[in-house]
Design a protein around this motif. Sequence first.
Motif, PDB file in Angstrom:
ATOM      1  N   THR A 198       0.900  -1.083  -0.029  1.00 25.84           N
ATOM      2  CA  THR A 198       0.054   0.174  -0.040  1.00 25.84           C
ATOM      3  C   THR A 198       1.016   1.344  -0.249  1.00 25.84           C
ATOM      4  OG1 THR A 198      -1.814  -1.018   1.157  1.00 25.84           O
ATOM      5  CG2 THR A 198      -1.785   1.448   1.308  1.00 25.84           C
ATOM      6  N   ILE A 199       1.786   0.999   0.701  1.00 27.40           N
ATOM      7  CA  ILE A 199       2.655   2.498   0.988  1.00 27.40           C
ATOM      8  C   ILE A 199       3.474   2.759  -0.536  1.00 27.40           C
ATOM      9  CG2 ILE A 199       4.800   3.502   2.111  1.00 27.40           C
ATOM     10  CD1 ILE A 199       3.865   1.630   4.828  1.00 27.40           C
ATOM     11  N   LYS A 200       4.141   1.341  -0.991  1.00 22.75           N
ATOM     12  CA  LYS A 200       4.737   1.492  -2.075  1.00 22.75           C
ATOM     13  C   LYS A 200       3.998   2.138  -3.237  1.00 22.75           C
ATOM     14  CE  LYS A 200       5.257  -1.875  -4.869  1.00 22.75           C
ATOM     15  NZ  LYS A 200       5.640  -3.295  -5.195  1.00 22.75           N
ATOM     16  N   ASN A 201       2.687   1.461  -3.447  1.00 25.63           N
ATOM     17  CA  ASN A 201       1.928   1.836  -4.619  1.00 25.63           C
ATOM     18  C   ASN A 201       1.357   3.542  -4.266  1.00 25.63           C
ATOM     19  OD1 ASN A 201       2.013  -0.404  -5.930  1.00 25.63           O
ATOM     20  ND2 ASN A 201      -0.046  -1.377  -4.818  1.00 25.63           N
ATOM     21  N   TYR A 202       0.997   3.995  -3.427  1.00 25.79           N
ATOM     22  CA  TYR A 202       0.947   5.317  -3.018  1.00 25.79           C
ATOM     23  C   TYR A 202       2.072   6.085  -3.609  1.00 25.79           C
ATOM     24  CZ  TYR A 202       0.043   9.830  -1.131  1.00 25.79           C
ATOM     25  OH  TYR A 202       0.116  11.218  -1.051  1.00 25.79           O
ATOM     26  N   PHE A 203       3.256   5.975  -3.217  1.00 23.74           N
ATOM     27  CA  PHE A 203       4.363   6.733  -3.782  1.00 23.74           C
ATOM     28  C   PHE A 203       4.728   6.386  -5.288  1.00 23.74           C
ATOM     29  CE2 PHE A 203       5.409   7.543   0.543  1.00 23.74           C
ATOM     30  CZ  PHE A 203       5.995   8.584   0.585  1.00 23.74           C
ATOM     31  N   GLU A 210       2.979  12.687 -10.941  1.00 21.84           N
ATOM     32  CA  GLU A 210       3.434  14.267 -10.856  1.00 21.84           C
ATOM     33  C   GLU A 210       5.059  14.305 -11.317  1.00 21.84           C
ATOM     34  OE1 GLU A 210       2.728  14.925  -6.704  1.00 21.84           O
ATOM     35  OE2 GLU A 210       0.575  15.219  -7.067  1.00 21.84           O
ATOM     36  N   ILE A 211       5.529  13.443 -11.590  1.00 22.72           N
ATOM     37  CA  ILE A 211       7.142  13.307 -11.797  1.00 22.72           C
ATOM     38  C   ILE A 211       7.225  12.799 -13.471  1.00 22.72           C
ATOM     39  CG2 ILE A 211       9.665  12.662 -11.462  1.00 22.72           C
ATOM     40  CD1 ILE A 211       8.850  12.593  -8.542  1.00 22.72           C
ATOM     41  N   GLU A 212       6.684  11.717 -13.639  1.00 24.58           N
ATOM     42  CA  GLU A 212       6.589  11.041 -14.914  1.00 24.58           C
ATOM     43  C   GLU A 212       5.418  11.635 -15.707  1.00 24.58           C
ATOM     44  OE1 GLU A 212       8.216   7.629 -16.540  1.00 24.58           O
ATOM     45  OE2 GLU A 212       9.079   9.563 -16.069  1.00 24.58           O
ATOM     46  N   ASN A 213       4.461  12.338 -15.234  1.00 30.19           N
ATOM     47  CA  ASN A 213       3.265  12.740 -15.968  1.00 30.19           C
ATOM     48  C   ASN A 213       2.672  11.532 -16.918  1.00 30.19           C
ATOM     49  OD1 ASN A 213       3.273  15.784 -15.658  1.00 30.19           O
ATOM     50  ND2 ASN A 213       5.430  15.444 -16.207  1.00 30.19           N
ATOM     51  N   ASP A 214       2.749  10.516 -16.402  1.00 28.19           N
ATOM     52  CA  ASP A 214       2.004   9.278 -17.028  1.00 28.19           C
ATOM     53  C   ASP A 214       0.582   9.151 -16.254  1.00 28.19           C
ATOM     54  OD1 ASP A 214       1.521   6.857 -18.020  1.00 28.19           O
ATOM     55  OD2 ASP A 214       3.382   6.007 -18.134  1.00 28.19           O
ATOM     56  N   SER A 215      -0.241   9.444 -16.732  1.00 30.73           N
ATOM     57  CA  SER A 215      -1.962   9.522 -16.140  1.00 30.73           C
ATOM     58  C   SER A 215      -2.173   8.012 -16.141  1.00 30.73           C
ATOM     59  CB  SER A 215      -2.503  10.460 -16.669  1.00 30.73           C
ATOM     60  OG  SER A 215      -2.803  10.365 -18.129  1.00 30.73           O
ATOM     61  N   VAL A 216      -1.636   7.412 -17.262  1.00 31.60           N
ATOM     62  CA  VAL A 216      -2.277   6.146 -17.492  1.00 31.60           C
ATOM     63  C   VAL A 216      -1.951   5.151 -16.334  1.00 31.60           C
ATOM     64  CG1 VAL A 216      -2.510   4.065 -18.830  1.00 31.60           C
ATOM     65  CG2 VAL A 216      -2.659   6.169 -19.770  1.00 31.60           C
ATOM     66  N   LYS A 217      -0.427   5.181 -15.921  1.00 32.03           N
ATOM     67  CA  LYS A 217       0.176   4.441 -14.950  1.00 32.03           C
ATOM     68  C   LYS A 217      -0.419   4.639 -13.366  1.00 32.03           C
ATOM     69  CE  LYS A 217       4.190   2.541 -17.408  1.00 32.03           C
ATOM     70  NZ  LYS A 217       5.800   2.496 -17.247  1.00 32.03           N
ATOM     71  N   ALA A 218      -0.466   6.078 -13.342  1.00 30.91           N
ATOM     72  CA  ALA A 218      -0.986   6.855 -12.048  1.00 30.91           C
ATOM     73  C   ALA A 218      -2.411   6.300 -11.786  1.00 30.91           C
ATOM     74  CB  ALA A 218      -0.910   8.260 -12.157  1.00 30.91           C
ATOM     75  N   LEU A 219      -3.214   6.123 -12.816  1.00 32.28           N
ATOM     76  CA  LEU A 219      -4.544   5.972 -13.104  1.00 32.28           C
ATOM     77  C   LEU A 219      -4.852   4.442 -12.194  1.00 32.28           C
ATOM     78  CD1 LEU A 219      -7.745   6.452 -13.123  1.00 32.28           C
ATOM     79  CD2 LEU A 219      -7.181   5.860 -15.710  1.00 32.28           C
ATOM     80  N   HIS A 220      -3.849   3.627 -12.768  1.00 30.54           N
ATOM     81  CA  HIS A 220      -3.976   2.199 -12.382  1.00 30.54           C
ATOM     82  C   HIS A 220      -3.675   2.127 -10.884  1.00 30.54           C
ATOM     83  CE1 HIS A 220      -3.564  -2.226 -12.360  1.00 30.54           C
ATOM     84  NE2 HIS A 220      -2.186  -1.793 -11.897  1.00 30.54           N
ATOM     85  N   LYS A 221      -2.714   2.862 -10.470  1.00 26.98           N
ATOM     86  CA  LYS A 221      -2.328   2.745  -8.932  1.00 26.98           C
ATOM     87  C   LYS A 221      -3.440   3.334  -8.204  1.00 26.98           C
ATOM     88  CE  LYS A 221       1.688   1.023  -9.659  1.00 26.98           C
ATOM     89  NZ  LYS A 221       2.038  -0.385  -8.912  1.00 26.98           N
TER      90      LYS A 221
END
Length: 256
Positions: A198-203, A210-221
């Motif tokens: 949980t902690i890892k996936n949040y980070f 916010e660093i990679e600007n990859d909304s697709v991967k962020a959305l998955h998490k």
Amino acid sequence: MMKYLVVFCIVLFTFSAMAQSPNQIDELVNNIYNLDFSAIPNQISELEKTDPQIAGYLRFDYLWWKMVSNNSDSAESEFIAYKNSFLTYTTESSKDFKTLIYYLYQIRYENYKKTSFSKYLTALKCHAYLLKIDEHNADRLSLLEKNIFQLIVEFDKCLKYRYISELDLITDKYKHQFEISLEKIENLSNSQYSSFETIKNYFLGKIYLEIENDSVKALHKFSELSERFPNNKIFESIKKDCKSKKSSGALVLKIN
């Protein structure tokens, strides 16, 4: 005979405490991320008896989520008071872990308050401190502490390599190193504590967004986090932002 019985009881108690610790920590982390705060102070007080360093980290996390979810002056004052006293009772053996945790939450707070200069200054201090740490000191950490330590180390590298890439300094080389650090974070695991995932996936979600600007991967998490912690409306809000966010290519440091 009595001596051996006492030794046996001590050993039995030690292993019982160790066996209870993962469930105890997992339940505490789940309550924090689901914003179920009522039982947390007592849970942390109990954990302090067997694992004071993790208890200190989770108290930080609890006060953080309490502050950002309540958005009240009293919750912020409570967080600040704990942050300012966090290193007061640090021992030599706990210094490295506690100092890194302090820097982590100082950066998050400065970002929360939108104090850009001090945020980057703290990030540099954290990076400089990491360079001084004797890697052998990590041998004294528990398994969960080592995982969190490794997460912070690779997170620091991600920031460093991304900043250098943005400056177009040997871009391909540092982009590759960034990807290696990101992969190392993805591969971090702990079979004993499901809460570490949980902690890892949040980070990771924050890094992707916010660093990679990859909304697709962020959305998955954040879809996973939102589904697992339905009371956490912050996750739901970030999930919606991920859906609407377009990759702009700009570097943003906003690790809340």
